[in-house]
Design a protein around this motif. Structure first.
Motif, PDB file in Angstrom:
ATOM      1  N   PHE A 105       0.852  -1.183   0.000  1.00  0.00           N
ATOM      2  CA  PHE A 105       0.000   0.000   0.000  1.00  0.00           C
ATOM      3  C   PHE A 105       0.890   1.236   0.000  1.00  0.00           C
ATOM      4  CE2 PHE A 105       1.051  -1.154   4.286  1.00  0.00           C
ATOM      5  CZ  PHE A 105       1.383   0.054   4.880  1.00  0.00           C
ATOM      6  N   SER A 106       0.285   2.384  -0.292  1.00  0.00           N
ATOM      7  CA  SER A 106       0.991   3.660  -0.238  1.00  0.00           C
ATOM      8  C   SER A 106       0.257   4.593   0.714  1.00  0.00           C
ATOM      9  CB  SER A 106       1.073   4.290  -1.632  1.00  0.00           C
ATOM     10  OG  SER A 106       1.566   5.621  -1.540  1.00  0.00           O
ATOM     11  N   LEU A 107       0.925   5.044   1.741  1.00  0.00           N
ATOM     12  CA  LEU A 107       0.307   5.990   2.670  1.00  0.00           C
ATOM     13  C   LEU A 107      -0.069   7.292   1.974  1.00  0.00           C
ATOM     14  CD1 LEU A 107       2.592   5.526   5.802  1.00  0.00           C
ATOM     15  CD2 LEU A 107       0.228   4.747   5.537  1.00  0.00           C
ATOM     16  N   GLU A 108       0.683   7.637   0.942  1.00  0.00           N
ATOM     17  CA  GLU A 108       0.431   8.900   0.240  1.00  0.00           C
ATOM     18  C   GLU A 108      -0.923   8.909  -0.465  1.00  0.00           C
ATOM     19  OE1 GLU A 108       2.353  11.412   0.551  1.00  0.00           O
ATOM     20  OE2 GLU A 108       4.056  10.435   1.531  1.00  0.00           O
ATOM     21  N   ALA A 109      -1.533   7.747  -0.623  1.00  0.00           N
ATOM     22  CA  ALA A 109      -2.819   7.677  -1.333  1.00  0.00           C
ATOM     23  C   ALA A 109      -3.996   8.047  -0.460  1.00  0.00           C
ATOM     24  CB  ALA A 109      -3.012   6.254  -1.890  1.00  0.00           C
ATOM     25  N   TYR A 110      -3.780   8.228   0.827  1.00  0.00           N
ATOM     26  CA  TYR A 110      -4.899   8.462   1.755  1.00  0.00           C
ATOM     27  C   TYR A 110      -5.095   9.949   2.034  1.00  0.00           C
ATOM     28  CZ  TYR A 110      -4.947   3.460   2.542  1.00  0.00           C
ATOM     29  OH  TYR A 110      -5.055   2.094   2.368  1.00  0.00           O
ATOM     30  N   PRO A 111      -6.333  10.344   2.321  1.00  0.00           N
ATOM     31  CA  PRO A 111      -6.615  11.759   2.587  1.00  0.00           C
ATOM     32  C   PRO A 111      -5.773  12.371   3.706  1.00  0.00           C
ATOM     33  CG  PRO A 111      -8.663  10.571   2.238  1.00  0.00           C
ATOM     34  CD  PRO A 111      -7.573   9.545   2.276  1.00  0.00           C
ATOM     35  N   PHE A 112      -5.442  11.584   4.732  1.00  0.00           N
ATOM     36  CA  PHE A 112      -4.685  12.150   5.850  1.00  0.00           C
ATOM     37  C   PHE A 112      -3.275  12.578   5.430  1.00  0.00           C
ATOM     38  CE2 PHE A 112      -3.962   7.502   6.285  1.00  0.00           C
ATOM     39  CZ  PHE A 112      -2.577   7.468   6.287  1.00  0.00           C
ATOM     40  N   ALA A 113      -2.822  12.083   4.267  1.00  0.00           N
ATOM     41  CA  ALA A 113      -1.489  12.436   3.794  1.00  0.00           C
ATOM     42  C   ALA A 113      -1.511  13.611   2.828  1.00  0.00           C
ATOM     43  CB  ALA A 113      -0.838  11.234   3.115  1.00  0.00           C
ATOM     44  N   ALA A 114      -2.703  14.108   2.519  1.00  0.00           N
ATOM     45  CA  ALA A 114      -2.813  15.197   1.538  1.00  0.00           C
ATOM     46  C   ALA A 114      -2.168  16.477   2.074  1.00  0.00           C
ATOM     47  CB  ALA A 114      -4.274  15.451   1.203  1.00  0.00           C
ATOM     48  N   LYS A 115      -1.422  17.137   1.217  1.00  0.00           N
ATOM     49  CA  LYS A 115      -0.798  18.406   1.573  1.00  0.00           C
ATOM     50  C   LYS A 115      -1.743  19.555   1.251  1.00  0.00           C
ATOM     51  CE  LYS A 115       3.109  16.353   2.595  1.00  0.00           C
ATOM     52  NZ  LYS A 115       2.705  14.973   2.349  1.00  0.00           N
ATOM     53  N   PRO A 116      -1.621  20.687   1.951  1.00  0.00           N
ATOM     54  CA  PRO A 116      -2.473  21.837   1.639  1.00  0.00           C
ATOM     55  C   PRO A 116      -2.363  22.216   0.164  1.00  0.00           C
ATOM     56  CG  PRO A 116      -1.273  22.199   3.682  1.00  0.00           C
ATOM     57  CD  PRO A 116      -0.723  20.941   3.080  1.00  0.00           C
ATOM     58  N   GLY A 117      -3.505  22.382  -0.466  1.00  0.00           N
ATOM     59  CA  GLY A 117      -3.524  22.734  -1.879  1.00  0.00           C
ATOM     60  C   GLY A 117      -3.650  21.557  -2.808  1.00  0.00           C
ATOM     61  N   ASP A 118      -3.508  20.320  -2.246  1.00  0.00           N
ATOM     62  CA  ASP A 118      -3.651  19.125  -3.101  1.00  0.00           C
ATOM     63  C   ASP A 118      -5.103  18.973  -3.558  1.00  0.00           C
ATOM     64  OD1 ASP A 118      -1.041  18.664  -2.760  1.00  0.00           O
ATOM     65  OD2 ASP A 118      -1.226  16.881  -1.509  1.00  0.00           O
TER      66      ASP A 118
END
Length: 217
Positions: A204-217
């Protein structure tokens, strides 16, 4: 056989069950619960936890009992030895991982992996303490379970499924990489584990989850 698993792909204990399902070549539906982003409102667990396995209308809770149920009821390659003594050793390895190793890996990974993803700063002093504790606990664990190809001896077992998600997280930290430089036995086990199809199938990729979203993504 109708199998449905509730959980988060990034949950170590959900992944343990998924590894068992993959090793046994069992088809199953996976219902993702991103509890970091959305909470546990969708969980069927009495205490709002994951994983939860549903089989033919019956629900099963907690990773250990779920894996034992799959071993006893679902067929596929055996993941427990035939003799009672060896089975006890596998169960003891799992208990040691749960009680003495995973809590420190979890804290280390929280600081070194999840905190930066969430935009926070890791607590390096706490991470150093966890690294020191893990140096001792992993050494003690490897002294009993690191002498064969697999943790239960010559054959792959539930103990290997249990440790793999924990080790995968540990190896995402610089502290874990340093620890494995000192533990050739566990590093060799991990090299063998990484070649198994089940590990790739549950990646899995943690970057795929909403909690990993950066401001402006």
């Amino acid at each position: 056989m109708s199998l449905t698993l509730q959980g988060a792909a990034y949950s170590a204990y959900t992944r343990i069950v998924r590894l068992v399902l993959e090793e046994k070549a069992l088809a199953y539906a996976f219902e993702e619960i991103d509890f970091i982003s959305e909470g546990m409102g969708k969980s069927a667990h009495p205490f709002a936890k994951v994983p939860v396995l549903t089989h033919n209308g019956q629900r099963f809770f907690e990773t250990g009992p779920i894996c034992l149920y799959l071993e006893e009821a679902a067929g596929g390659p055996a993941l427990l030895p035939e003799d009672a003594a060896s089975r006890a050793h596998v169960r003891a390895a799992i208990a040691m991982l749960d009680n003495y190793i995973w809590p420190d890996i979890r804290e280390l990974v929280t600081q070194q992996v999840f905190a930066p993803i969430a935009g926070g700063w890791p607590d390096d002093m706490l991470s150093e303490r966890m690294e020191a504790r893990l140096a001792k606990s992993l050494g003690a664990f490897a002294g009993h379970y690191g002498n064969g190809d697999w943790l239960g001896g010559a054959a792959f077992s539930l103990a290997d499924c249990h440790f793999a998600p924990m080790m995968d997280y540990l190896m995402q930290t610089r502290q874990g990489l340093a620890l494995m430089e000192e533990r050739g036995d566990l590093a060799a086990w991990w090299a063998r584990m990484k070649k198994r199809d089940s590990l790739a199938a549950t990646a899995f990729s943690l970057e795929a989850y909403p909690f990993a979203a950066k401001p402006g993504d």
